[in-house]
Design an enzyme around this catalytic site. Structure first.
Site, PDB file in Angstrom:
ATOM      1  N   GLU A 201      22.149  24.859   9.968  1.00  0.00           N
ATOM      2  CA  GLU A 201      22.730  26.139   9.539  1.00  0.00           C
ATOM      3  C   GLU A 201      23.861  26.555  10.448  1.00  0.00           C
ATOM      4  O   GLU A 201      23.990  26.062  11.572  1.00  0.00           O
ATOM      5  CB  GLU A 201      21.661  27.236   9.437  1.00  0.00           C
ATOM      6  CG  GLU A 201      21.074  27.653  10.770  1.00  0.00           C
ATOM      7  CD  GLU A 201      20.057  28.789  10.645  1.00  0.00           C
ATOM      8  OE1 GLU A 201      19.437  28.942   9.584  1.00  0.00           O
ATOM      9  OE2 GLU A 201      19.910  29.512  11.644  1.00  0.00           O
ATOM     10  N   ARG A 293       9.988  50.271   6.116  1.00  0.00           N
ATOM     11  CA  ARG A 293       9.319  51.432   6.721  1.00  0.00           C
ATOM     12  C   ARG A 293      10.361  52.255   7.472  1.00  0.00           C
ATOM     13  O   ARG A 293      11.499  51.833   7.608  1.00  0.00           O
ATOM     14  CB  ARG A 293       8.278  50.930   7.716  1.00  0.00           C
ATOM     15  CG  ARG A 293       8.920  49.939   8.680  1.00  0.00           C
ATOM     16  CD  ARG A 293       8.058  49.561   9.836  1.00  0.00           C
ATOM     17  NE  ARG A 293       8.566  48.396  10.528  1.00  0.00           N
ATOM     18  CZ  ARG A 293       9.497  48.397  11.462  1.00  0.00           C
ATOM     19  NH1 ARG A 293      10.067  49.528  11.821  1.00  0.00           N
ATOM     20  NH2 ARG A 293       9.916  47.282  12.040  1.00  0.00           N
TER      21      ARG A 293
END
Lengths: 456, 78
Positions: A201, A293
């Protein structure tokens, strides 16, 4: 029907924060607490409270059946999970939903999907949010690695597909290096994992941690601009800012709108944060994960936008539409938050759960202190070491840093060791002042001995 | 007899991990610096070491239960 009885399934400073937000909305608050937390501030401030088990978190704050039973027993019509503990547990959200209680957060299915790295990456790509480009799956040969690298661009990171623990990781700057390093990585991977498969990557150089705050009502989502949290120790954020001065306006707009697109594509409800790595040298950003959250560092966003994010998440999870449209979210000035931990920064950050003997909180325009202490309070040793957050808002970044330095001078927490000296040193540091840092900056800075009693 | 005291408040463990064997069993020799147990304080694990040499006699605290700073964790025959 809107929320009338809110059960707080958390502790510490965030429980206090949620109680204050709920009270302003006229909601009755019910605080859950463990036997180790009977005298915590949130229990004193809440309208009602209920003991959910022993001090050990696995037998109290992390015990799904126990928490759900307590919420039912107290006739709660909603549960706020705070951050940490069960806040990102799809099993917990599902159990709450099945009990006919509203969960102040996204649906269990959304938590599950965004909590799975592969599924979250796919959702991001589908919404047009850039992810770190890499090979589609494992690759077996050096030629294949070179082919992928040509597509994603150098430098590339080569790692063992079977991976873990940094084994088999190499960074190649160009094709020649890749042809030398890939076989080494393959050998090392084969030796460590019995599997020579590789993954390639793009390597993000000196990454900065940038994140975007969003709130959605299940249909629409808005962003509240970005934060930068690049000053980290052991992958824990230490010092957080809003906004990220390293971004130009166009990059900021792209980053924030990408976050809204992803939130809307998953019908997001509640407060959420999309975390990105930002590479300053190429002006590129890459999605890493979404936190479903409220976050520890949400106050810096509240300071620059003027919105109460905890109230907004309670309202939308109670079934209301967003109270704000994107064009109403404006930002002004710059905000900084420092995390105060009960640790000795001069002794390898050894935990220091003492008793608060004297507490003097800095006051003034643009200063906020979120915490759960009072004089005579014994900090329990059973949970994490965060005892409070000092937040300042200035007209720009320089002004905010200077305000932080002044506020830290007038803060007194006697009876325990805290990380206040670390923040005093950071507020004086030229590297912090210039903003020339990234996620791997603070640990070498500490190892180099920059923190001494003299510079705090 | 000598006692090993907890240096910090926290949760006491007499094993390095739930599956592992006890650090010490009655009758085991103890050297200065031997690990007797762990204290979990604010999510950090700190090893409790013997300050005396001798023979391990017994644990005085219970595994996985909160202890206070200065509490006796184990007893040695010195």
């Amino acid at each position: 029907m809107s929320i009338e009885r809110l059960f707080i399934a958390n502790r510490g400073e965030i429980a206090v924060r949620i109680i204050r937000a709920a009270k302003e909305l006229g909601i009755t608050t019910i605080q859950a607490y463990s036997e180790g937390d009977a005298d915590m501030l949130a229990v004193k401030l809440a309208d009602e409270s209920v003991c959910i088990g022993p001090a050990k978190a696995t037998e109290s704050y992390l015990n799904i059946n126990g928490v759900v039973a307590a919420a039912i027993e107290k006739s709660a019509d909603a549960v706020h999970p705070g951050y940490g503990f069960l806040s990102e547990s799809p099993e917990f959200a599902r159990a709450i939903e099945q009990a006919g209680i509203k969960f102040v957060g996204p649906s269990a299915d959304t938590i599950e999907r965004m909590g799975d790295k592969v599924a979250a990456r796919q959702a991001a790509e589908a919404a047009g949010v850039p992810v770190v480009p890499g090979s589609k799956g494992r690759i077996e040969s050096v030629d294949e690695a070179v082919e992928v690298a040509a597509k994603v661009g150098y430098p590339v990171m080569v790692k063992a597909a079977a991976g873990g623990g940094g084994k088999g990781i190499r960074i190649a700057e160009n094709e020649d290096e890749l042809r030398t390093l890939a076989p080494q990585a393959q050998q090392e991977a084969a030796a460590a994992f019995g599997d020579g498969g590789l993954y390639v990557e793009r390597s993000v150089k000196s990454p900065r941690h940038i994140e975007v705050q969003i709130v959605g009502d299940g249909k629409k989502a808005v962003h509240f601009y970005e934060r930068e949290c690049s000053l980290q120790r052991r992958r824990q954020k230490v010092w957080e800012e809003a906004g990220a001065d390293c971004l130009d306006d166009q990059t900021r707009e792209n980053l924030c709108m990408a976050a809204v697109a992803l939130a809307e594509s998953v019908n997001y409800r509640g407060a959420g944060t999309l975390e990105y790595l930002y590479e300053e040298s190429t002006n590129e950003f890459f999605f890493i994960e979404m936190n479903t959250r409220i976050q520890v560092e949400h106050p810096v966003t509240e300071m620059i936008t003027g919105f109460d994010l905890v109230q907004e998440m309670i309202r939308v999870c109670g079934g209301e539409s967003l109270s704000v449209s994107q064009d109403q979210v404006k930002k002004s000035g710059h905000a900084i938050e420092v995390r105060l931990n009960a640790e000795d920064p001069f002794m390898q950050f050894l935990p220091w759960p003492g008793k608060v003997e004297r507490l003097k909180i800095p006051e003034g325009e643009g200063i906020r202190f979120d915490h759960f202490m009072y004089e005579g309070y014994q900090i329990p040793p059973f949970y994490d070491s965060l005892i409070g957050k000092l937040i300042v808002h200035g007209k720009d970044r320089t002004d905010a840093i200077s305000k932080m330095a002044t506020a830290l001078e007038s803060l007194e927490i006697n009876g325990l060791k805290t990380t206040v000296p670390l923040h005093k040193a950071l507020a004086k540091d030229p590297g912090v002042a210039s903003g020339d840092f990234h996620t791997q900056w603070l640990e070498p800075w500490l190892e180099a001995g920059n923190l001494t009693p003299e510079n705090t | 007899m000598a006692q090993v005291l907890s240096p910090l408040p926290g949760t006491f463990y007499m094993k390095p991990s739930p599956e592992a064997a006890l650090y010490k069993n009655p009758g085991d020799p103890v050297a200065v610096g031997d690990t007797i147990g762990l204290i979990e304080v604010m999510k950090t694990f700190i090893e409790v070491k013997a300050e005396f040499a001798g023979t391990f006699s017994a644990y005085l605290a219970v595994d996985g239960v909160p202890v206070t700073a200065g509490q006796a964790l184990a007893e040695l025959v010195v």
